[in-house]
Design a protein around this motif. Structure first.
Motif, PDB file in Angstrom:
ATOM      1  N   ALA A 164       2.134   6.685  -7.148  1.00 33.03           N
ATOM      2  CA  ALA A 164       1.117   7.593  -7.690  1.00 33.03           C
ATOM      3  C   ALA A 164       1.729   8.884  -8.220  1.00 33.03           C
ATOM      4  CB  ALA A 164       0.069   7.895  -6.622  1.00 33.03           C
ATOM      5  N   GLU A 166       0.834  -1.207   0.000  1.00 35.33           N
ATOM      6  CA  GLU A 166       0.000   0.000   0.000  1.00 35.33           C
ATOM      7  C   GLU A 166       0.868   1.255   0.000  1.00 35.33           C
ATOM      8  OE1 GLU A 166      -0.436  -2.548   2.292  1.00 35.33           O
ATOM      9  OE2 GLU A 166      -2.090  -3.459   1.173  1.00 35.33           O
ATOM     10  N   GLN A 167       1.954   1.248   0.790  1.00 34.32           N
ATOM     11  CA  GLN A 167       2.864   2.392   0.826  1.00 34.32           C
ATOM     12  C   GLN A 167       3.577   2.565  -0.514  1.00 34.32           C
ATOM     13  OE1 GLN A 167       5.002   0.922   4.245  1.00 34.32           O
ATOM     14  NE2 GLN A 167       4.235   2.584   5.541  1.00 34.32           N
ATOM     15  N   SER A 223       2.636   7.948 -16.254  1.00 31.94           N
ATOM     16  CA  SER A 223       3.665   8.652 -15.476  1.00 31.94           C
ATOM     17  C   SER A 223       4.480   9.587 -16.364  1.00 31.94           C
ATOM     18  CB  SER A 223       4.561   7.655 -14.751  1.00 31.94           C
ATOM     19  OG  SER A 223       5.207   6.820 -15.669  1.00 31.94           O
ATOM     20  N   GLU A 268       0.238  -2.646  -9.849  1.00 30.00           N
ATOM     21  CA  GLU A 268       0.162  -1.192  -9.668  1.00 30.00           C
ATOM     22  C   GLU A 268       1.193  -0.482 -10.537  1.00 30.00           C
ATOM     23  OE1 GLU A 268      -1.288   2.443  -8.196  1.00 30.00           O
ATOM     24  OE2 GLU A 268      -2.132   0.438  -8.355  1.00 30.00           O
ATOM     25  N   ALA A 296       2.335   1.655  -3.448  1.00 30.40           N
ATOM     26  CA  ALA A 296       1.332   2.168  -4.382  1.00 30.40           C
ATOM     27  C   ALA A 296       1.170   3.672  -4.218  1.00 30.40           C
ATOM     28  CB  ALA A 296       0.003   1.454  -4.165  1.00 30.40           C
ATOM     29  N   THR A 297       1.175   4.152  -2.997  1.00 34.58           N
ATOM     30  CA  THR A 297       1.073   5.589  -2.741  1.00 34.58           C
ATOM     31  C   THR A 297       2.277   6.326  -3.329  1.00 34.58           C
ATOM     32  OG1 THR A 297      -0.167   5.174  -0.711  1.00 34.58           O
ATOM     33  CG2 THR A 297       0.852   7.336  -0.933  1.00 34.58           C
ATOM     34  N   ALA A 298       3.457   5.761  -3.144  1.00 29.43           N
ATOM     35  CA  ALA A 298       4.670   6.384  -3.679  1.00 29.43           C
ATOM     36  C   ALA A 298       4.671   6.389  -5.205  1.00 29.43           C
ATOM     37  CB  ALA A 298       5.909   5.667  -3.150  1.00 29.43           C
TER      38      ALA A 298
END
Length: 168
Positions: free
Chosen positions: A101, A94-95, A135, A127, A97-99
């Motif tokens: 983004a 999850e961390q 990106s 992801e 995936a946040t990074a």
């Protein structure tokens, strides 16, 4: 008491404690592989893929200082690389995936490649595949694309200068 007698006594004490005894000096860091000194090179190599980059560094330092077995050092050389994000090995999917983004394409590819080589977490790979097309290109990638475009323009300009004139 002679030096030889002292060594014999120490050796007998160590053997009485058994193979589980900690024989490392206090200055040496604890190794992430249990009973490291009792394992052969193949047994150690088989466990390296489960370790983080920090743990691999500790194993490499210890191996170089003690046994320097070529098979172990070769596997470590393959396994060691820089993490694509600071502290990556400790991050949850999850961390990551946040990074990803807000990451540029170069970072997303680095995460994807690192994940393929080490962790094989399908959620992170999915992801990375989802985020990569949207990106932004990194500054280095933009410079490389501009360089390629300049070479193409230069090639076309040379071609036009050297092309024979069409017959009239």
């Amino acid at each position: 008491m002679t030096l030889l007698e002292t060594l014999r006594i120490r050796r007998s004490r160590d053997s009485e404690r058994g193979p589980q005894a900690d024989t490392s000096s206090p200055a040496e860091p604890a190794l992430p592989i249990a009973r490291y000194d009792q394992l052969n090179a193949k047994q150690i190599r088989d466990q390296l893929s489960q370790l983080s980059q920090v743990e691999l560094a500790a194993v490499e330092t210890y191996e170089r200082a003690h046994r320097s077995r070529p098979a172990v050092l070769e596997k470590l050389r393959y396994m060691r690389s820089s993490e694509p994000l600071p502290g990556y090995d400790a991050l949850t999917p999850e961390q990551i995936a946040t990074a990803l983004a807000g990451a540029d394409a170069e970072t997303v590819r680095a995460v994807r490649d690192y994940e393929r080589k080490f962790q094989h977490r399908q959620s992170v790979l999915a992801e990375a595949a989802r985020v990569l097309p949207a990106s932004q290109a990194s500054a280095g990638e933009e410079r490389a694309q501009e360089g390629k475009a300049a070479l193409l323009r230069e090639g076309y300009a040379d071609r036009e200068r050297t092309a024979p004139d069409p017959p009239e």
